[in-house]
Design an enzyme around this catalytic site. Sequence first.
Site: not given
Length: 555
Positions: A221, A280
């Site tokens: 993330d 990401e």
Amino acid sequence: MTQHSSTGPADNSALATVASRRDWWRDAVIYQVYPRSFADSNGDGMGDLEGVRSRLPYLRDLGIDAVWLSPFYASPQADAGYDVADYRAVDPMFGNLLDADALIRDAHDLGLRIIVDLVPNHSSDQHEWFKRAVAEGPGSPLRDRYHFRPGKGANGELPPNDWESIFGGPAWTQVEDGEWYLHLFAPEQPDFNWEHPAVGDEFRSVLRFWLDMGVDGFRIDVAHGLVKADGLPDLGSHEQLKLLGNDVMPFFDQDGVHAIYREWRLVLDEYAGDRIFVAEAWTPTVERTANYVRPDELHQAFNFQYLGTDWDAAELRVVIDRTLDAMRPVGAPATWVLSNHDVTRHATRFANEPGLGTQIRLAGDRELGLRRARAASLLMLALPGSAYVYQGEELGLPDVVDLPDEVRQDPAYFRGAGQDGFRDGCRVPIPWTREGSSYGFGAGGSWLPQPAEWGELSIEAQTGAAGSTLELYRTALSVRREEAGLGAGDSVDWLKAPEGVLAFRRGEFVCVTNTTGEAVTVPAYGRVLVASGEVTVAEGEAKVPGDTTVWWTTA
């Protein structure tokens, strides 16, 4: 390099079967499960790990290769689990570590891999490190593991710099003793200071914990956000963009992140089973994204440039070419994606006028959006590389744009100027059956209300239904894997096509996508493998309806 014989699920024979094909990730189709919205095993209205485990056969039969699980760690849930209080524990709302172990084992038995989310940019403000840092006050060594700073102004009453939170408002919050801490997202999500060696040590340990549990990889993330520019400089008059890093920012895509990932890669490569990292990473260009997937760093990086491209043939061709050209020199596969838990589902994006971005609160033309979404999905699955499918897109689900304000939970919704805060619309629990209080999601209700018409979009309603979106995905994924080998390679050969039409050849395979609203006539390239709409073939020509993709084989 020594190969670990990991404890837990990694020891069983099923993992050996799962890991039998080297470089599986280069052409894999990976399915994102948002656990709280996938399946509820205990009727409390919230999805959980046991619910996911019970539905693994559905995912195997769909034809995907791996499952990516959004966070299920211990968390106060200020941002749907992306505020982690304990990286080695399962939040009770999702189950416990035994449930995670059983899920990993069952997935491997079914030939599926498991990828888990890792959130290294920030923790929860309820993480033990942060709680102690606040309690111990200025000068606490634990404050150095985050970004604590004195404020500006005569009495330190102003934030240390002018950075804004992605969720709106200042990126700084002041604690009672007067110091401020940095949080690029919600105040409950303080950013780690990755210059501190203890942070790196901790996360390498967390990696090993889950690798020893048998997971096959990690989705990282905010992979572009870990390192901040020296001195945390002001942005000044520069307008901070609302999305996650599509411009040069002192807190995103700093070159220092790559040293972190090179260290992580050494850890991952100690383990058998061809395990992976996927980033990401919101970057200004796809060329910058390619930096994350150099041979000694990560394996995949989401192609957000592709996700943000409008339904336009010329624009799509540009981003496809740029992506393949950028990934080829570093030897990484392209990684295609159309939807996820942070953006409006593409069935709704494409139902609206172009240029509105990836967060849209308008329903648009539902029929048009579904037609384009089906065509876009087939186009994505025809491209070389890996593809990600977000739960429910195989059902053609739209965003729920009319959720009452009182049920919303997206933290961005409750803050000032920033993201619109309408991510709840793509997170509504998916329907499994035609009827029931939550359409088969669980025995009770659901944490976000489902539209009444979702019964007819359910897996039960679409299974075996000719022309349904679910059967389109099942057919396409079967063809991709068994007949055409579509994920292989790193290039496409473009064919001459009418304006607004994409046509390319890959060996004996041809893909034609008509992005216009009108039917077009193209050569009949051979036998139709699968099409998102009704294609008419006669006398060596094919009539392809508007907003339709068709796959052919020339064999």
